[in-house]
Motif scaffolding. Structure first.
Motif, PDB file in Angstrom:
ATOM      1  N   ARG A  30      38.825  25.171  41.218  1.00  0.00           N
ATOM      2  CA  ARG A  30      37.397  25.021  41.531  1.00  0.00           C
ATOM      3  C   ARG A  30      37.051  25.771  42.814  1.00  0.00           C
ATOM      4  O   ARG A  30      36.049  26.471  42.885  1.00  0.00           O
ATOM      5  N   THR A  31      37.897  25.637  43.824  1.00  0.00           N
ATOM      6  CA  THR A  31      37.660  26.335  45.090  1.00  0.00           C
ATOM      7  C   THR A  31      37.623  27.851  44.871  1.00  0.00           C
ATOM      8  O   THR A  31      36.728  28.536  45.369  1.00  0.00           O
ATOM      9  N   ALA A  32      38.589  28.355  44.119  1.00  0.00           N
ATOM     10  CA  ALA A  32      38.631  29.796  43.843  1.00  0.00           C
ATOM     11  C   ALA A  32      37.396  30.222  43.059  1.00  0.00           C
ATOM     12  O   ALA A  32      36.795  31.259  43.346  1.00  0.00           O
ATOM     13  N   PHE A  33      36.998  29.423  42.069  1.00  0.00           N
ATOM     14  CA  PHE A  33      35.816  29.732  41.275  1.00  0.00           C
ATOM     15  C   PHE A  33      34.578  29.794  42.164  1.00  0.00           C
ATOM     16  O   PHE A  33      33.770  30.720  42.067  1.00  0.00           O
ATOM     17  N   LEU A  34      34.426  28.817  43.037  1.00  0.00           N
ATOM     18  CA  LEU A  34      33.259  28.786  43.913  1.00  0.00           C
ATOM     19  C   LEU A  34      33.263  29.951  44.896  1.00  0.00           C
ATOM     20  O   LEU A  34      32.204  30.489  45.224  1.00  0.00           O
ATOM     21  N   GLN A  35      34.418  30.359  45.357  1.00  0.00           N
ATOM     22  CA  GLN A  35      34.487  31.514  46.257  1.00  0.00           C
ATOM     23  C   GLN A  35      34.046  32.783  45.546  1.00  0.00           C
ATOM     24  O   GLN A  35      33.329  33.608  46.103  1.00  0.00           O
ATOM     25  N   VAL A  36      34.452  32.941  44.294  1.00  0.00           N
ATOM     26  CA  VAL A  36      34.096  34.134  43.529  1.00  0.00           C
ATOM     27  C   VAL A  36      32.622  34.119  43.147  1.00  0.00           C
ATOM     28  O   VAL A  36      31.955  35.147  43.178  1.00  0.00           O
TER      29      VAL A  36
END
Length: 57
Positions: A30-36
């Protein structure tokens, strides 16, 4: 302790460990998705989004 008791204890320990690892992986995903995709305030990812594991409790 007999073998059946040890088996039950091991099974429970494995379940707890797997649940913790999966929750961590989902949070990292989720963190990676939100960063992208620009953070939690976008139209595609509401701030109230929670990983599926967080909905089970």
């Amino acid at each position: 302790m007999d073998q059946d008791t040890l088996r039950i204890l091991l099974r429970e320990a494995v379940r707890e460990t797997v649940a913790e690892v999966l929750q961590t992986v989902l949070e990292l995903d989720r963190t990676a998705f939100l960063q992208v995709h620009g953070g939690a305030g976008t139209a595609t990812t509401p701030a109230s989004w929670r990983p599926p594991s967080a909905r089970w409790t």
